[in-house]
Design a protein around this motif. Sequence first.
Motif, PDB file in Angstrom:
ATOM      1  N   ALA A 265      11.411  35.233  33.238  1.00 39.84           N
ATOM      2  CA  ALA A 265      11.059  36.549  32.701  1.00 39.84           C
ATOM      3  C   ALA A 265       9.557  36.775  32.804  1.00 39.84           C
ATOM      4  O   ALA A 265       9.061  37.874  32.574  1.00 39.84           O
ATOM      5  N   SER A 266       8.834  35.741  33.151  1.00 48.27           N
ATOM      6  CA  SER A 266       7.385  35.849  33.237  1.00 48.27           C
ATOM      7  C   SER A 266       6.967  36.708  34.431  1.00 48.27           C
ATOM      8  O   SER A 266       7.755  36.924  35.345  1.00 48.27           O
ATOM      9  N   PRO A 267       5.746  37.216  34.400  1.00 48.41           N
ATOM     10  CA  PRO A 267       5.285  38.107  35.476  1.00 48.41           C
ATOM     11  C   PRO A 267       5.383  37.449  36.854  1.00 48.41           C
ATOM     12  O   PRO A 267       5.777  38.092  37.823  1.00 48.41           O
ATOM     13  N   MET A 268       5.087  36.167  36.909  1.00 48.15           N
ATOM     14  CA  MET A 268       5.060  35.518  38.209  1.00 48.15           C
ATOM     15  C   MET A 268       6.451  35.437  38.837  1.00 48.15           C
ATOM     16  O   MET A 268       6.625  35.670  40.022  1.00 48.15           O
ATOM     17  N   LEU A 269       7.421  35.095  38.006  1.00 46.03           N
ATOM     18  CA  LEU A 269       8.757  34.852  38.552  1.00 46.03           C
ATOM     19  C   LEU A 269       9.738  35.988  38.286  1.00 46.03           C
ATOM     20  O   LEU A 269      10.889  35.934  38.712  1.00 46.03           O
ATOM     21  N   GLY A 270       9.286  36.982  37.574  1.00 45.92           N
ATOM     22  CA  GLY A 270      10.174  38.085  37.234  1.00 45.92           C
ATOM     23  C   GLY A 270      10.932  38.664  38.427  1.00 45.92           C
ATOM     24  O   GLY A 270      12.154  38.777  38.395  1.00 45.92           O
ATOM     25  N   PRO A 271      10.228  39.017  39.477  1.00 42.88           N
ATOM     26  CA  PRO A 271      10.896  39.636  40.631  1.00 42.88           C
ATOM     27  C   PRO A 271      11.960  38.718  41.231  1.00 42.88           C
ATOM     28  O   PRO A 271      12.943  39.182  41.810  1.00 42.88           O
ATOM     29  N   MET A 272      11.750  37.440  41.073  1.00 40.80           N
ATOM     30  CA  MET A 272      12.692  36.503  41.670  1.00 40.80           C
ATOM     31  C   MET A 272      14.051  36.582  41.005  1.00 40.80           C
ATOM     32  O   MET A 272      15.067  36.311  41.614  1.00 40.80           O
ATOM     33  N   ARG A 273      14.033  36.955  39.743  1.00 41.56           N
ATOM     34  CA  ARG A 273      15.306  37.063  39.031  1.00 41.56           C
ATOM     35  C   ARG A 273      16.188  38.111  39.698  1.00 41.56           C
ATOM     36  O   ARG A 273      17.371  37.898  39.922  1.00 41.56           O
ATOM     37  N   ALA A 274      15.575  39.241  40.007  1.00 44.97           N
ATOM     38  CA  ALA A 274      16.327  40.300  40.669  1.00 44.97           C
ATOM     39  C   ALA A 274      16.822  39.823  42.035  1.00 44.97           C
ATOM     40  O   ALA A 274      17.931  40.134  42.457  1.00 44.97           O
ATOM     41  N   GLU A 275      15.996  39.032  42.677  1.00 46.27           N
ATOM     42  CA  GLU A 275      16.376  38.517  43.992  1.00 46.27           C
ATOM     43  C   GLU A 275      17.616  37.632  43.882  1.00 46.27           C
ATOM     44  O   GLU A 275      18.551  37.734  44.676  1.00 46.27           O
ATOM     45  N   ILE A 276      17.608  36.779  42.876  1.00 42.67           N
ATOM     46  CA  ILE A 276      18.752  35.901  42.665  1.00 42.67           C
ATOM     47  C   ILE A 276      20.001  36.710  42.352  1.00 42.67           C
ATOM     48  O   ILE A 276      21.073  36.493  42.924  1.00 42.67           O
ATOM     49  N   ALA A 277      19.842  37.659  41.450  1.00 45.86           N
ATOM     50  CA  ALA A 277      20.995  38.471  41.064  1.00 45.86           C
ATOM     51  C   ALA A 277      21.562  39.200  42.273  1.00 45.86           C
ATOM     52  O   ALA A 277      22.778  39.244  42.482  1.00 45.86           O
ATOM     53  N   ALA A 278      20.669  39.762  43.091  1.00 49.65           N
ATOM     54  CA  ALA A 278      21.127  40.502  44.278  1.00 49.65           C
ATOM     55  C   ALA A 278      21.845  39.579  45.244  1.00 49.65           C
ATOM     56  O   ALA A 278      22.893  39.921  45.805  1.00 49.65           O
ATOM     57  N   LEU A 279      21.292  38.396  45.396  1.00 46.61           N
ATOM     58  CA  LEU A 279      21.891  37.425  46.317  1.00 46.61           C
ATOM     59  C   LEU A 279      23.323  37.101  45.897  1.00 46.61           C
ATOM     60  O   LEU A 279      24.251  37.151  46.700  1.00 46.61           O
ATOM     61  N   LEU A 280      23.485  36.819  44.633  1.00 48.48           N
ATOM     62  CA  LEU A 280      24.819  36.453  44.145  1.00 48.48           C
ATOM     63  C   LEU A 280      25.764  37.648  44.173  1.00 48.48           C
ATOM     64  O   LEU A 280      26.944  37.513  44.465  1.00 48.48           O
ATOM     65  N   GLN A 281      25.214  38.819  43.878  1.00 49.73           N
ATOM     66  CA  GLN A 281      26.085  39.999  43.900  1.00 49.73           C
ATOM     67  C   GLN A 281      26.579  40.287  45.305  1.00 49.73           C
ATOM     68  O   GLN A 281      27.743  40.595  45.511  1.00 49.73           O
ATOM     69  N   ASN A 282      25.706  40.166  46.274  1.00 46.66           N
ATOM     70  CA  ASN A 282      26.130  40.396  47.660  1.00 46.66           C
ATOM     71  C   ASN A 282      27.178  39.384  48.088  1.00 46.66           C
ATOM     72  O   ASN A 282      28.036  39.672  48.911  1.00 46.66           O
ATOM     73  N   ALA A 283      27.103  38.218  47.518  1.00 46.49           N
ATOM     74  CA  ALA A 283      28.070  37.182  47.882  1.00 46.49           C
ATOM     75  C   ALA A 283      29.369  37.339  47.092  1.00 46.49           C
ATOM     76  O   ALA A 283      30.338  36.649  47.339  1.00 46.49           O
ATOM     77  N   GLY A 284      29.351  38.284  46.138  1.00 43.47           N
ATOM     78  CA  GLY A 284      30.551  38.474  45.329  1.00 43.47           C
ATOM     79  C   GLY A 284      30.722  37.389  44.292  1.00 43.47           C
ATOM     80  O   GLY A 284      31.794  37.214  43.724  1.00 43.47           O
ATOM     81  N   LEU A 285      29.655  36.663  44.039  1.00 42.86           N
ATOM     82  CA  LEU A 285      29.748  35.561  43.083  1.00 42.86           C
ATOM     83  C   LEU A 285      29.380  35.989  41.676  1.00 42.86           C
ATOM     84  O   LEU A 285      29.519  35.237  40.728  1.00 42.86           O
ATOM     85  N   PHE A 286      28.896  37.201  41.589  1.00 44.65           N
ATOM     86  CA  PHE A 286      28.460  37.665  40.272  1.00 44.65           C
ATOM     87  C   PHE A 286      28.695  39.166  40.189  1.00 44.65           C
ATOM     88  O   PHE A 286      28.161  39.930  40.995  1.00 44.65           O
ATOM     89  N   ALA A 287      29.528  39.574  39.256  1.00 45.99           N
ATOM     90  CA  ALA A 287      29.861  40.986  39.142  1.00 45.99           C
ATOM     91  C   ALA A 287      28.859  41.685  38.243  1.00 45.99           C
ATOM     92  O   ALA A 287      28.741  41.343  37.068  1.00 45.99           O
ATOM     93  N   ALA A 288      28.132  42.636  38.793  1.00 49.00           N
ATOM     94  CA  ALA A 288      27.189  43.400  37.980  1.00 49.00           C
ATOM     95  C   ALA A 288      27.973  44.192  36.941  1.00 49.00           C
ATOM     96  O   ALA A 288      28.993  44.802  37.243  1.00 49.00           O
ATOM     97  N   LYS A 289      27.484  44.115  35.727  1.00 42.07           N
ATOM     98  CA  LYS A 289      28.169  44.856  34.671  1.00 42.07           C
ATOM     99  C   LYS A 289      27.885  46.350  34.795  1.00 42.07           C
ATOM    100  O   LYS A 289      26.755  46.742  35.046  1.00 42.07           O
ATOM    101  N   LYS A 290      28.862  47.147  34.554  1.00 39.79           N
ATOM    102  CA  LYS A 290      28.884  48.625  34.673  1.00 39.79           C
ATOM    103  C   LYS A 290      27.770  49.195  35.559  1.00 39.79           C
ATOM    104  O   LYS A 290      26.640  49.106  35.310  1.00 39.79           O
TER     105      LYS A 290
END
Lengths: 227, 227
Positions: free
Chosen positions: A202-227
């Motif tokens: 959640a820190s400024p340095m790594l914050g953007p990476m979180r979105a990157e991870i989420a996007a990666l998993l979502q594209n793979a269908g491994l993580f369903a984005a809520k609503k």
Amino acid sequence: MTTRKRRPSGEASREHILSIALGLFREKGFDGTTMRDIASAAGLSLGAAYYWFPSKEALVLAYYARQQDAHAEAARGALETMPDLRSRLGAVMHAKIDMLKDDRKLLRAILRSTLGADEPTSVFSEETSDVRRKAIATFHDAIGKDESIPEDARPLFAQALWTLHLGLLLYFVSDTSEDQGKTRALVDGSLDLVCKLAPLLASPMLGPMRAEIAALLQNAGLFAAKK
Amino acid sequence: MTTRKRRPSGEASREHILSIALGLFREKGFDGTTMRDIASAAGLSLGAAYYWFPSKEALVLAYYARQQDAHAEAARGALETMPDLRSRLGAVMHAKIDMLKDDRKLLRAILRSTLGADEPTSVFSEETSDVRRKAIATFHDAIGKDESIPEDARPLFAQALWTLHLGLLLYFVSDTSEDQGKTRALVDGSLDLVCKLAPLLASPMLGPMRAEIAALLQNAGLFAAKK
DNA sequence: GACCAAATTTGAACATGTTCAGATGTTAGG
DNA sequence: CCTAACATCTGAACATGTTCAAATTTGGTC
């Protein structure tokens, strides 16, 4: 009440068979227990056992559901009294290990079918999605409203914890140390690390990476984005 | 040359059976292929097949060894021409996927026994430790002397990459997207992240944590400290 | 109570992985 | 060539998961 009124001694048979089967599995292992053993120990014919459980693996599915419900129950109790994230996560994990501690042999025998991709008993299969959803929900509850984890990161974090928990169980089933001490240490060490590292995302340095991870998993269908 | 002089047509039988078996596995799946199918397609009796391979799973073990050697070979070639860590890791992973691309059905069928704890065909078993060691060595080679990874962290990093690669393969076997595009994306996304995050563990802030992780895994027996 | 339909149980098959005692072929020495 | 020892192969068993048609039981309805 349309056609579902009858089950006088029926469901009892089912429960009876399941209990007998799990007992035999624990005692003689999964492969060491024959469907004929189960049927005769339950005082039924082979065919009757297959009437209630379409396959030997179906008994495993029933075991899953039973364990998951028991764990959710046990975790619920522990969660209420724990003040912080780290102790809640520890409570959830240790509750699970306590619950499965005498079933290691059974689990080891079962493991082969719980990780397969095709198998209906796979932890990833459609058939077990209910159990899986409940298990992830338990972790979500454990996270609660802890401020160190941003709200929008909690579903992802819960799923990550569930995955970690799978890995820990994989270790656990083969852990022969006293009272599964090695697994306990691994659990606590992992959770310490996770609780230290997670807020960094959640820190400024790594914050953007979180979105990157989420996007990666979502594209793979491994993580369903809520609503 | 003590007693090992005879194998005129012998070892040929073995190779022949293995080829026939893998062909049938690919065509009809693992469960869909019967030991009797294999034997008769190879022009032998059932017993003869069991003379060369003590079990159906033994064929899987042979397949492992064959694939691993082929992959190490393919990776070696690619490694020489790649200048940086990221592209070397990509080359290794994609080489593996290319190699297994037509065996997804086979792998899926086999998967159940490759993750079990007891099974001799488990990726964690004693019987497959050779293959495993070689596979990890391939990743170690890919890391090479890249300065972004401190020398003493390389063994641990190699093992982490091998574990990641297992996870990716788990996804891969069920990936039906065109040319396994989803897996490719997941591979590249994961590697991007890993290459970004790994150096951070050498930074002053997270440096101590690296030792913590290594100690945790070593205590669990999951990571053997070198010399 | 007689009767029907559904639920439950039975027993006999079947398919397939595995084992094994013996048959058959092959090699080395005499 | 003959024979012993070994390598290879055969065919018939066996054990066990699974299927299925038919028998039996059960609960409700007339």
